[in-house]
Design an enzyme around this catalytic site. Structure first.
Site, PDB file in Angstrom:
ATOM      1  CG  HIS A  14      -0.255   0.260   2.382  1.00  0.00           C
ATOM      2  ND1 HIS A  14      -1.081   0.733   3.218  1.00  0.00           N
ATOM      3  CD2 HIS A  14       0.345   0.501   2.776  1.00  0.00           C
ATOM      4  CE1 HIS A  14      -0.448   1.484   4.744  1.00  0.00           C
ATOM      5  NE2 HIS A  14       0.631   1.315   3.885  1.00  0.00           N
ATOM      6  CG  HIS A  39       5.965   0.626   2.365  1.00  0.00           C
ATOM      7  ND1 HIS A  39       4.801   1.640   1.714  1.00  0.00           N
ATOM      8  CD2 HIS A  39       5.081  -0.099   4.070  1.00  0.00           C
ATOM      9  CE1 HIS A  39       3.843   2.038   2.933  1.00  0.00           C
ATOM     10  NE2 HIS A  39       3.514   0.727   4.179  1.00  0.00           N
ATOM     11  CG  HIS A  41       2.700  -2.864   6.280  1.00  0.00           C
ATOM     12  ND1 HIS A  41       3.496  -2.371   7.344  1.00  0.00           N
ATOM     13  CD2 HIS A  41       2.297  -1.906   5.255  1.00  0.00           C
ATOM     14  CE1 HIS A  41       3.329  -0.891   6.842  1.00  0.00           C
ATOM     15  NE2 HIS A  41       2.943  -0.428   6.171  1.00  0.00           N
ATOM     16  CG  ASP A  79      -1.632 -13.942   0.795  1.00  0.00           C
ATOM     17  OD1 ASP A  79      -1.471 -12.796   0.903  1.00  0.00           O
ATOM     18  OD2 ASP A  79      -2.084 -14.840  -0.433  1.00  0.00           O
ATOM     19  CG  HIS A  80       1.116 -12.438  -2.113  1.00  0.00           C
ATOM     20  ND1 HIS A  80       0.465 -12.956  -0.806  1.00  0.00           N
ATOM     21  CD2 HIS A  80       2.387 -12.663  -2.283  1.00  0.00           C
ATOM     22  CE1 HIS A  80       1.827 -14.103  -0.680  1.00  0.00           C
ATOM     23  NE2 HIS A  80       3.263 -13.097  -1.604  1.00  0.00           N
ATOM     24  CD  GLU A 125       0.352   0.038   9.033  1.00  0.00           C
ATOM     25  OE1 GLU A 125      -0.594   0.307   8.238  1.00  0.00           O
ATOM     26  OE2 GLU A 125       0.750   0.118   9.406  1.00  0.00           O
TER      27      GLU A 125
HETATM   28 NI    NI Z   1       1.876   1.261   5.752  1.00  0.00          NI
END
Ligand code: NI
Length: 141
Positions: A14, A39, A41, A79-80, A125
């Site tokens: 995100h 990036h 998480h 996911d992914h 997160e």
């Molecule tokens: Ni972030």
């Protein structure tokens, strides 16, 4: 009332970026999450439902079935993925953990079978940052 929680996991990319702000302002407010080139998480999703244990099974709900439902309704979509670009229910929203938890709640509420009552969506997160969402009707229950 008994509360039953199933934990699921997903990885996603995100970016937190408010287009009406300057780059500097975005970096000040969002830090590394404002990185232009995305990036990721490692999210941990806790879904808690509530109910009365069945006299036949002793279960509030079959937890294996709950896992299947969470995976088909939510994890398959997240996911992914790139949360900003790939996820229909996050379109046009800031991809914060807060908004993601609200989006997950709304998707689950619309798609869980009748008789399954959501209590909480808790979303980590990072191991040290999480949000909890209890829906908008909590005060009236
Ligand atoms: Ni972030």
């Amino acid at each position: 009332m008994v509360y039953l929680t199933r934990i699921e996991h997903f990885n996603a990319a995100h970016k937190l970026y408010n287009k009406s702000w300057s780059k500097e302002q975005n970096e000040t407010v969002f830090g590394k999450c404002a990185n232009e080139n995305w990036h990721g998480h490692n999210y941990e999703l806790y879904v808690t439902i509530k109910g009365t244990p069945s006299s036949e099974t002793g279960f509030v709900f079959d937890v294996k079935q709950l896992s299947v439902l969470i995976n088909s309704i939510i994890i398959e979509k997240l996911d992914h993925r790139n949360l900003n670009m790939d996820v229909d229910f996050m379109k046009g929203k800031m991809c914060s953990t807060e908004n993601l938890a609200i989006g997950v709640w709304n998707e689950l509420e619309q798609n869980l079978p009748s008789g399954v009552f959501l209590h909480c969506v808790k979303l980590y997160e990072t191991p040290r940052i999480y949000v909890e969402y209890f829906g908008e009707n909590r005060g009236r229950q």
